[in-house]
Design a protein around this motif. Sequence first.
Motif, PDB file in Angstrom:
ATOM      1  N   ALA A 180       0.828  -1.206   0.000  1.00  0.00           N
ATOM      2  CA  ALA A 180       0.000   0.000   0.000  1.00  0.00           C
ATOM      3  C   ALA A 180       0.862   1.255   0.000  1.00  0.00           C
ATOM      4  O   ALA A 180       0.579   2.213  -0.730  1.00  0.00           O
ATOM      5  CB  ALA A 180      -0.944  -0.011   1.198  1.00  0.00           C
ATOM      6  N   VAL A 181       1.922   1.252   0.794  1.00  0.00           N
ATOM      7  CA  VAL A 181       2.819   2.411   0.838  1.00  0.00           C
ATOM      8  C   VAL A 181       3.531   2.583  -0.501  1.00  0.00           C
ATOM      9  O   VAL A 181       3.641   3.701  -1.028  1.00  0.00           O
ATOM     10  CB  VAL A 181       3.823   2.268   2.002  1.00  0.00           C
ATOM     11  CG1 VAL A 181       4.902   3.341   1.926  1.00  0.00           C
ATOM     12  CG2 VAL A 181       3.110   2.322   3.329  1.00  0.00           C
ATOM     13  N   ILE A 182       4.008   1.480  -1.079  1.00  0.00           N
ATOM     14  CA  ILE A 182       4.697   1.539  -2.368  1.00  0.00           C
ATOM     15  C   ILE A 182       3.757   2.056  -3.452  1.00  0.00           C
ATOM     16  O   ILE A 182       4.123   2.929  -4.248  1.00  0.00           O
ATOM     17  CB  ILE A 182       5.263   0.153  -2.750  1.00  0.00           C
ATOM     18  CG1 ILE A 182       6.428  -0.204  -1.835  1.00  0.00           C
ATOM     19  CG2 ILE A 182       5.712   0.122  -4.211  1.00  0.00           C
ATOM     20  CD1 ILE A 182       6.905  -1.641  -1.979  1.00  0.00           C
ATOM     21  N   VAL A 183       2.547   1.545  -3.493  1.00  0.00           N
ATOM     22  CA  VAL A 183       1.579   1.987  -4.502  1.00  0.00           C
ATOM     23  C   VAL A 183       1.236   3.462  -4.304  1.00  0.00           C
ATOM     24  O   VAL A 183       1.127   4.220  -5.272  1.00  0.00           O
ATOM     25  CB  VAL A 183       0.311   1.108  -4.474  1.00  0.00           C
ATOM     26  CG1 VAL A 183      -0.794   1.705  -5.314  1.00  0.00           C
ATOM     27  CG2 VAL A 183       0.647  -0.303  -4.974  1.00  0.00           C
ATOM     28  N   LEU A 184       1.098   3.899  -3.067  1.00  0.00           N
ATOM     29  CA  LEU A 184       0.812   5.309  -2.789  1.00  0.00           C
ATOM     30  C   LEU A 184       1.942   6.200  -3.298  1.00  0.00           C
ATOM     31  O   LEU A 184       1.693   7.203  -3.984  1.00  0.00           O
ATOM     32  CB  LEU A 184       0.593   5.527  -1.293  1.00  0.00           C
ATOM     33  CG  LEU A 184       0.341   6.964  -0.867  1.00  0.00           C
ATOM     34  CD1 LEU A 184      -0.988   7.462  -1.424  1.00  0.00           C
ATOM     35  CD2 LEU A 184       0.364   7.075   0.646  1.00  0.00           C
ATOM     36  N   ILE A 185       3.170   5.834  -2.987  1.00  0.00           N
ATOM     37  CA  ILE A 185       4.321   6.633  -3.434  1.00  0.00           C
ATOM     38  C   ILE A 185       4.389   6.656  -4.956  1.00  0.00           C
ATOM     39  O   ILE A 185       4.576   7.714  -5.567  1.00  0.00           O
ATOM     40  CB  ILE A 185       5.632   6.088  -2.830  1.00  0.00           C
ATOM     41  CG1 ILE A 185       5.655   6.347  -1.323  1.00  0.00           C
ATOM     42  CG2 ILE A 185       6.848   6.698  -3.511  1.00  0.00           C
ATOM     43  CD1 ILE A 185       6.760   5.613  -0.590  1.00  0.00           C
ATOM     44  N   ARG A 186       4.229   5.520  -5.590  1.00  0.00           N
ATOM     45  CA  ARG A 186       4.309   5.470  -7.054  1.00  0.00           C
ATOM     46  C   ARG A 186       3.142   6.195  -7.703  1.00  0.00           C
ATOM     47  O   ARG A 186       3.295   6.781  -8.774  1.00  0.00           O
ATOM     48  CB  ARG A 186       4.400   4.022  -7.523  1.00  0.00           C
ATOM     49  CG  ARG A 186       5.757   3.431  -7.206  1.00  0.00           C
ATOM     50  CD  ARG A 186       5.930   2.057  -7.766  1.00  0.00           C
ATOM     51  NE  ARG A 186       7.269   1.559  -7.461  1.00  0.00           N
ATOM     52  CZ  ARG A 186       7.629   0.307  -7.602  1.00  0.00           C
ATOM     53  NH1 ARG A 186       6.773  -0.587  -8.045  1.00  0.00           N
ATOM     54  NH2 ARG A 186       8.852  -0.060  -7.313  1.00  0.00           N
ATOM     55  N   THR A 187       1.976   6.182  -7.077  1.00  0.00           N
ATOM     56  CA  THR A 187       0.832   6.915  -7.611  1.00  0.00           C
ATOM     57  C   THR A 187       1.087   8.418  -7.556  1.00  0.00           C
ATOM     58  O   THR A 187       0.808   9.143  -8.521  1.00  0.00           O
ATOM     59  CB  THR A 187      -0.452   6.562  -6.841  1.00  0.00           C
ATOM     60  OG1 THR A 187      -0.679   5.151  -6.966  1.00  0.00           O
ATOM     61  CG2 THR A 187      -1.643   7.323  -7.374  1.00  0.00           C
ATOM     62  N   VAL A 188       1.627   8.889  -6.447  1.00  0.00           N
ATOM     63  CA  VAL A 188       1.958  10.315  -6.329  1.00  0.00           C
ATOM     64  C   VAL A 188       3.014  10.694  -7.361  1.00  0.00           C
ATOM     65  O   VAL A 188       2.917  11.736  -8.014  1.00  0.00           O
ATOM     66  CB  VAL A 188       2.417  10.649  -4.891  1.00  0.00           C
ATOM     67  CG1 VAL A 188       3.008  12.039  -4.814  1.00  0.00           C
ATOM     68  CG2 VAL A 188       1.265  10.506  -3.918  1.00  0.00           C
ATOM     69  N   LEU A 189       4.024   9.847  -7.538  1.00  0.00           N
ATOM     70  CA  LEU A 189       5.041  10.112  -8.554  1.00  0.00           C
ATOM     71  C   LEU A 189       4.432  10.156  -9.954  1.00  0.00           C
ATOM     72  O   LEU A 189       4.757  11.035 -10.752  1.00  0.00           O
ATOM     73  CB  LEU A 189       6.132   9.036  -8.514  1.00  0.00           C
ATOM     74  CG  LEU A 189       7.163   9.138  -7.410  1.00  0.00           C
ATOM     75  CD1 LEU A 189       8.050   7.902  -7.405  1.00  0.00           C
ATOM     76  CD2 LEU A 189       7.998  10.381  -7.582  1.00  0.00           C
ATOM     77  N   SER A 190       3.550   9.214 -10.251  1.00  0.00           N
ATOM     78  CA  SER A 190       2.913   9.183 -11.564  1.00  0.00           C
ATOM     79  C   SER A 190       2.089  10.437 -11.805  1.00  0.00           C
ATOM     80  O   SER A 190       2.116  11.018 -12.897  1.00  0.00           O
ATOM     81  CB  SER A 190       2.026   7.946 -11.703  1.00  0.00           C
ATOM     82  OG  SER A 190       2.800   6.781 -11.729  1.00  0.00           O
ATOM     83  N   MET A 191       1.338  10.860 -10.792  1.00  0.00           N
ATOM     84  CA  MET A 191       0.522  12.061 -10.942  1.00  0.00           C
ATOM     85  C   MET A 191       1.398  13.295 -11.130  1.00  0.00           C
ATOM     86  O   MET A 191       1.098  14.156 -11.956  1.00  0.00           O
ATOM     87  CB  MET A 191      -0.407  12.225  -9.747  1.00  0.00           C
ATOM     88  CG  MET A 191      -1.534  11.220  -9.743  1.00  0.00           C
ATOM     89  SD  MET A 191      -2.628  11.396  -8.330  1.00  0.00           S
ATOM     90  CE  MET A 191      -3.252  13.028  -8.575  1.00  0.00           C
ATOM     91  N   ALA A 192       2.484  13.383 -10.376  1.00  0.00           N
ATOM     92  CA  ALA A 192       3.391  14.524 -10.512  1.00  0.00           C
ATOM     93  C   ALA A 192       4.014  14.555 -11.913  1.00  0.00           C
ATOM     94  O   ALA A 192       4.133  15.615 -12.531  1.00  0.00           O
ATOM     95  CB  ALA A 192       4.472  14.466  -9.445  1.00  0.00           C
ATOM     96  N   LEU A 193       4.395  13.396 -12.405  1.00  0.00           N
ATOM     97  CA  LEU A 193       4.953  13.326 -13.755  1.00  0.00           C
ATOM     98  C   LEU A 193       3.902  13.684 -14.802  1.00  0.00           C
ATOM     99  O   LEU A 193       4.200  14.351 -15.793  1.00  0.00           O
ATOM    100  CB  LEU A 193       5.520  11.930 -14.031  1.00  0.00           C
ATOM    101  CG  LEU A 193       6.842  11.625 -13.353  1.00  0.00           C
ATOM    102  CD1 LEU A 193       7.150  10.139 -13.436  1.00  0.00           C
ATOM    103  CD2 LEU A 193       7.955  12.430 -13.990  1.00  0.00           C
TER     104      LEU A 193
END
Length: 113
Positions: free
Chosen positions: A79-92
Amino acid sequence: MAWVGLAFDAVGVVVIAGGALFAAARLLGSASTAGQLNMRRFRQDFGGAIVLGLEFLVAGDIIRTVVVAPTLQNVAVLAVIVLIRTVLSMALQVEIEGRWPWQRLGSGSDDTQ
């Protein structure tokens, strides 16, 4: 199923590395034209490759965590990994398109780019 998860991870890494090479080759191939436009295209190409690669990496993590070792601790880490990667994807995505993913062109955002 562990191999399937690793295969998704490998595809994600290949997509990111291939996207970086493609973006760099495209930048070098058009070096004679306007530099600002070329750099923007490079960032869009490379950012798109990172976003797509992150999707594959998240899929690999989900497969390995849920199917191979579905413990409560592993699911929490996922869940933490997916949250971090989701935020990164949105920022990109904001960096690439200049707007939030849920905003449509012409809905008050700056769509003159």
